[in-house]
Design an enzyme around this catalytic site. Structure first.
Site, PDB file in Angstrom:
ATOM      1  N   PRO A  81       0.823  -1.207   0.000  1.00 43.58           N
ATOM      2  CA  PRO A  81       0.000   0.000   0.000  1.00 43.58           C
ATOM      3  C   PRO A  81       0.861   1.262   0.000  1.00 43.58           C
ATOM      4  O   PRO A  81       1.874   1.329   0.695  1.00 43.58           O
ATOM      5  CB  PRO A  81      -0.778  -0.114   1.312  1.00 43.58           C
ATOM      6  CG  PRO A  81       0.114  -0.899   2.209  1.00 43.58           C
ATOM      7  CD  PRO A  81       0.910  -1.836   1.329  1.00 43.58           C
ATOM      8  N   GLY A  82       0.464   2.220  -0.801  1.00 42.38           N
ATOM      9  CA  GLY A  82       1.129   3.518  -0.780  1.00 42.38           C
ATOM     10  C   GLY A  82       0.122   4.562  -0.324  1.00 42.38           C
ATOM     11  O   GLY A  82       0.158   5.051   0.806  1.00 42.38           O
ATOM     12  N   CYS A 129       2.324  29.235 -15.427  1.00 48.14           N
ATOM     13  CA  CYS A 129       1.805  29.635 -16.742  1.00 48.14           C
ATOM     14  C   CYS A 129       1.224  28.463 -17.515  1.00 48.14           C
ATOM     15  O   CYS A 129       1.754  28.062 -18.554  1.00 48.14           O
ATOM     16  CB  CYS A 129       2.925  30.273 -17.549  1.00 48.14           C
ATOM     17  SG  CYS A 129       3.724  31.575 -16.628  1.00 48.14           S
ATOM     18  N   GLU A 130       0.174  27.858 -16.983  1.00 45.48           N
ATOM     19  CA  GLU A 130      -0.535  26.758 -17.635  1.00 45.48           C
ATOM     20  C   GLU A 130      -1.991  26.869 -17.221  1.00 45.48           C
ATOM     21  O   GLU A 130      -2.283  27.067 -16.032  1.00 45.48           O
ATOM     22  CB  GLU A 130      -0.034  25.389 -17.141  1.00 45.48           C
ATOM     23  CG  GLU A 130       1.407  25.081 -17.366  1.00 45.48           C
ATOM     24  CD  GLU A 130       1.714  24.595 -18.783  1.00 45.48           C
ATOM     25  OE1 GLU A 130       0.786  24.217 -19.514  1.00 45.48           O
ATOM     26  OE2 GLU A 130       2.899  24.624 -19.144  1.00 45.48           O
TER      27      GLU A 130
HETATM   28  C1  LIG Z   1       2.199   2.303  -7.384  1.00 47.20           C
HETATM   29  C2  LIG Z   1       2.359   0.914  -6.913  1.00 47.20           C
HETATM   30  C3  LIG Z   1       1.921   0.561  -5.622  1.00 47.20           C
HETATM   31  C4  LIG Z   1       1.213   1.506  -4.693  1.00 47.20           C
HETATM   32  O1  LIG Z   1      -0.028   1.886  -5.174  1.00 47.20           O
HETATM   33  P1  LIG Z   1      -1.044   2.647  -4.200  1.00 47.20           P
HETATM   34  O2  LIG Z   1      -2.241   2.847  -5.048  1.00 47.20           O
HETATM   35  O3  LIG Z   1      -0.418   3.920  -3.791  1.00 47.20           O
HETATM   36  O4  LIG Z   1      -1.312   1.751  -3.047  1.00 47.20           O
HETATM   37  C5  LIG Z   1       2.165  -0.732  -5.208  1.00 47.20           C
HETATM   38  N1  LIG Z   1       2.790  -1.625  -6.000  1.00 47.20           N
HETATM   39  C6  LIG Z   1       3.211  -1.319  -7.247  1.00 47.20           C
HETATM   40  C7  LIG Z   1       3.903  -2.340  -8.055  1.00 47.20           C
HETATM   41  C8  LIG Z   1       3.007  -0.048  -7.749  1.00 47.20           C
HETATM   42  O5  LIG Z   1       3.413   0.253  -8.980  1.00 47.20           O
END
Ligand SMILES: *Cc1c(COP(=O)(O)O)cnc(C)c1O
Length: 403
Positions: free
Chosen positions: A261-262, A330-331
């Site tokens: 998870p990110g 500037c976009e």
């Molecule tokens: C981007 C990515 C993640 C994290 O994705 P989230 O949506 O931020 O949880 C995990 N694994 C891989 C391989 C990714 O490319």
């Protein structure tokens, strides 16, 4: 965040990112507990927010790291993540990145094509090492999310088809320099539906069974990242339901369950603070011009992503009228929100852009020679700087000597 953000904005200046480290801790613990009773590892996807202090915070809680470049691998190691908890993923690894990852002896390299596997085998042979690998399977499932962040369909560039994966496992298993220990998939980001995940888990779980039948023993079952978060009014997947789906698909298999998870970990831990410069009305349309811009927080411009925006400490009873919140770049695409209900604002009033902890600072650039914002951590009610605001000198340092 129950703190005086106005005081923090004064102390550190704007534009500014602030991250609630207690929230991150809570997220990590909640997800980890949902895996209770099973062998599991949470490999935080560093690309979501790669500030060293954020990674170090998660590392102390026990998290591993999922990295998509050797730079991220180095960040993870620098921040104190154990090397045997680091995964290196990504569709295009260079030879030097492969070499360094093998030398650093991280947990595994996640492979996304047959050509890459041959490359890794060659580099491992040069080093006289056996490379621990996993293969990213593309289960051809529609994750029902934004097409830019969908990755699990054959039309996407990620992973390999099931049949190809099987052939690769057979090859790797015979190779003296490859050790296929894991299997991986990642079908997309900001997932709010469980069914696509459940389906992918089952497809990949079945592949593990068929590999076992030919004596290829997979140890790590990596379900990727992608857990969605609330930006607006999304209904997200519960941690328990998520892990149950994984448990069901892997029933009877002796595996360590990995997830990456990110966004889940950091998106709602973070907020972006920006000050009002001016207001103006063009042909009846109201614009609020702020000191932050798309170079600081790109998601609205890049994905048309929604971020809730509010004025900080303005009386709740004041009448609000719709305004576009825009930056100085500037976009035309330089906006944080459109038709945002906001009270009348004046110079130096503070706005907060919520849910900015993931893919915020990490996507920041120096476009328009704008310095990247500072980053601040909040933990147990105490604030501390975790990245200095960039200076003009920081930006020209690598050019000056050639002038
Ligand atoms: C981007 C990515 C993640 C994290 O994705 P989230 O949506 O931020 O949880 C995990 N694994 C891989 C391989 C990714 O490319």
């Amino acid at each position: 965040m129950n703190i005086d953000t106005k005081a923090l904005a004064e102390k550190y200046g704007t534009p500014l990112y602030i991250y609630d480290f207690d929230y991150i801790e809570n997220r990590y613990n909640t997800l980890k507990e949902a895996f209770a009773g099973k062998k599991s590892m949470i490999n935080y996807a560093v690309k979501a927010n790669s500030n060293l202090s954020v990674i170090a915070h998660l590392a102390k809680l026990g998290a591993g790291a999922d990295c998509v470049s050797i730079g991220e691998v180095k960040r993870a190691l620098d921040a104190g993540v154990d090397r045997y908890k680091i995964i290196f993923s990504g569709v295009g690894k260079r030879d030097d990145e492969i070499r360094e990852a093998l030398e650093k002896d991280i947990l595994l390299l996640n492979l996304e094509s047959e050509a890459e596997m041959k490359r890794v085998e060659m580099v491992a042979k040069e080093l006289g090492k056996e490379a621990r690998i996993s293969i990213r399977v593309n289960p051809n499932i529609d994750p029902q999310t934004h097409p830019y962040i969908s990755t699990g369909l054959h039309e996407n560039k990620f992973g390999v088809e099931i049949d190809m994966a099987k052939r690769m496992y057979i090859y790797a298993n015979r190779s003296e320099f490859l050790n296929p220990v894991g299997i991986h998939f990642h079908i997309g980001s900001q997932l709010t539906k469980l069914d696509p995940i459940r389906e992918a888990c089952q497809i990949v779980g079945d592949l593990v069974r068929s590999l076992r039948a030919i004596k290829i023993d997979i140890k790590f079952f990596d379900v990727g990242g992608g857990l969605g978060v609330v930006y607006d009014d999304e209904i997200t997947i519960s941690e328990k339901a998520y892990t149950q789906a994984i448990f069901e698909a892997t029933k009877g298999l002796d595996l360590t369950l990995l997830c990456e998870p990110g966004r889940y970990m950091v998106a709602n831990a973070g907020a972006f603070f920006t000050k009002v410069l001016y207001e103006k009305v063009n042909d009846g349309k109201r614009f609020v011009i702020v000191d932050g811009a798309m170079n600081d927080l790109l998601r609205p411009s890049l994905y048309d992503a929604y971020h809730k925006i509010e004025a900080v400490m303005v009386d709740g009873n004041v009448e609000r009228t719709p305004a576009d919140v825009v930056g100085p770049v500037c976009e035309s695409g330089d906006f944080f929100g459109k038709n945002v209900p906001l009270p009348p604002l004046s110079h130096n009033d503070l706005l907060v852009v919520h849910s900015a902890g993931a893919y915020g600072f990490t996507m920041a650039s120096n476009y328009n020679t704008r310095a990247k914002p500072a980053e601040v951590a909040l933990q147990g009610g105490v604030d501390r700087l975790i990245r200095k605001r960039e200076s003009y000198e920081d930006q020209v340092r690598l050019e000056r000597e050639y002038l």
